[in-house]
Write a protein that holds these residues in place. Structure first.
Motif, short mmCIF file in Angstrom:
data_model
loop_
_atom_site.label_atom_id
_atom_site.label_comp_id
_atom_site.label_asym_id
_atom_site.label_seq_id
_atom_site.Cartn_x
_atom_site.Cartn_y
_atom_site.Cartn_z
N LEU A 44 13.36 57.73 7.05
CA LEU A 44 12.44 58.65 6.67
C LEU A 44 10.89 58.53 7.16
N TRP A 45 10.53 57.15 7.24
CA TRP A 45 9.19 56.83 7.72
C TRP A 45 9.16 57.29 8.93
N ARG A 46 9.98 57.16 9.96
CA ARG A 46 9.67 57.43 11.26
C ARG A 46 9.77 58.95 11.32
N MET A 47 10.42 59.81 10.62
CA MET A 47 10.25 61.10 10.55
C MET A 47 9.08 62.05 10.25
N THR A 48 8.31 60.96 9.24
CA THR A 48 6.96 61.62 8.95
C THR A 48 5.87 60.76 9.39
N HIS A 49 6.13 59.90 10.15
CA HIS A 49 5.12 59.05 11.01
C HIS A 49 5.07 59.21 12.53
N ALA A 50 3.85 59.35 12.98
CA ALA A 50 3.67 59.54 14.55
C ALA A 50 4.05 57.99 15.36
N VAL A 51 4.59 58.32 16.50
CA VAL A 51 4.80 57.22 17.15
C VAL A 51 3.84 57.19 18.18
N PRO A 52 3.08 55.71 18.49
CA PRO A 52 2.16 55.72 19.55
C PRO A 52 2.75 55.99 20.96
N PRO A 53 2.08 56.36 21.87
CA PRO A 53 2.53 56.71 23.02
C PRO A 53 2.82 55.53 23.92
N TYR A 54 3.71 55.62 24.84
CA TYR A 54 4.04 54.67 25.97
C TYR A 54 2.58 54.55 26.72
N ALA A 55 2.69 53.53 27.53
CA ALA A 55 1.76 53.09 28.38
C ALA A 55 1.85 54.19 29.54
N ASP A 56 0.58 54.63 29.99
CA ASP A 56 0.60 55.69 31.31
C ASP A 56 1.15 55.20 32.32
N SER A 57 1.28 53.82 32.60
CA SER A 57 1.77 53.38 33.66
C SER A 57 3.26 53.12 33.70
N MET A 58 4.09 53.23 32.77
CA MET A 58 5.57 53.46 32.20
C MET A 58 6.16 54.52 33.07
N PRO A 59 6.94 54.17 33.88
CA PRO A 59 7.71 55.42 34.85
C PRO A 59 8.67 56.17 33.76
N ASN A 60 8.82 57.45 33.96
CA ASN A 60 9.62 58.22 33.23
C ASN A 60 10.91 57.92 32.88
N TRP A 61 11.75 57.37 34.00
CA TRP A 61 13.21 56.85 33.68
C TRP A 61 13.11 55.63 32.61
N GLN A 62 11.98 54.74 32.52
CA GLN A 62 11.84 53.66 31.62
C GLN A 62 11.70 54.23 30.14
N LYS A 63 10.75 55.32 30.09
CA LYS A 63 10.62 56.02 29.00
C LYS A 63 11.79 56.64 28.34
N LYS A 64 12.56 57.33 29.26
CA LYS A 64 13.88 57.98 28.84
C LYS A 64 14.87 56.72 28.45
N ALA A 65 14.85 55.82 28.99
CA ALA A 65 16.01 54.47 28.74
C ALA A 65 15.54 53.92 27.28
N SER A 66 14.23 53.96 27.19
CA SER A 66 13.72 53.40 25.78
C SER A 66 14.15 54.49 24.71
N HIS A 67 14.00 55.69 24.92
CA HIS A 67 14.68 56.73 24.04
C HIS A 67 16.05 56.52 23.64
N VAL A 68 16.85 56.39 24.80
CA VAL A 68 18.34 56.20 24.73
C VAL A 68 18.57 55.09 23.96
N SER A 69 18.07 53.98 24.09
CA SER A 69 18.42 52.77 23.59
C SER A 69 18.09 52.78 22.13
N HIS A 70 16.82 53.07 22.05
CA HIS A 70 16.14 53.28 20.42
C HIS A 70 17.16 53.93 19.65
#
Length: 178
Positions: free
Chosen positions: A66-92
């Protein structure tokens, strides 16, 4: 929803670390209790504590979603590759599924074993299924498998955080520290 800040809220941080500690405690207690031979008072006490931790984790998971649905998530570091961002989303996403699936599978395993769950020894939870030895055996294996997968994803999560902290030095860990 994206956050304009580079940190999680204090509530999100508190829920994250509290749930992490409770999940680790439930996992270790589960390993300890199943290694106790026979049916002793200590083993029964540990089973109760394990169930109480499971109910607490499930409840906190509901609050966290509920908290996560109503509150923003901080952005990933700009230096993080897209594949790592996707992997992070999948693992979370997988961790979120498992923090619900593990306690639910344990709850239904207990019910299939004919042992109702009484939270903190005072609040009986609803009994949705009748005792069923075949379902009990299946749910025991499902509960175990979910725990093994959760342990694996948890370890990957920790390794990724350590990589970002000590190799990339991109302050990913600081987003989740108080």
């Amino acid at each position: 929803m994206r956050s304009s800040t580079n940190r999680y809220s204090l509530t999100a941080i508190a829920l994250h670390w509290l749930m992490a500690a409770l999940i680790i405690a439930a996992f270790l207690l589960g390993l300890t209790m199943v290694d106790i031979p026979g049916l002793t008072p200590t083993k029964l006490k540990y089973f109760s504590w394990h169930k109480w931790l499971g109910v607490t984790i499930f409840s906190l998971a509901c609050l966290r979603v509920l908290w996560r649905m109503t509150h923003a998530v901080p952005p990933y570091a700009d230096s993080m590759p897209n594949w790592q961002k996707k992997a992070s989303h999948v693992s979370h996403a997988l961790m979120y599924v498992l923090i619900f699936a593990v306690p639910l599978s344990g709850y239904f395993y207990s019910l299939a074993a004919g042992v109702p769950v009484v939270y903190l020894g005072v609040l009986p939870l609803p009994v949705f299924i009748a005792p069923d030895p075949e379902l009990k055996a299946l749910l025991k294996q499902v509960h175990y498998a979910f725990n093994v997968v959760l342990l694996g994803v948890f370890c990957l999560h920790v390794l990724a955080v350590l990589k970002h902290q000590f190799i990339d030095r991109d302050r990913t860990l600081q987003r989740m520290l108080p």
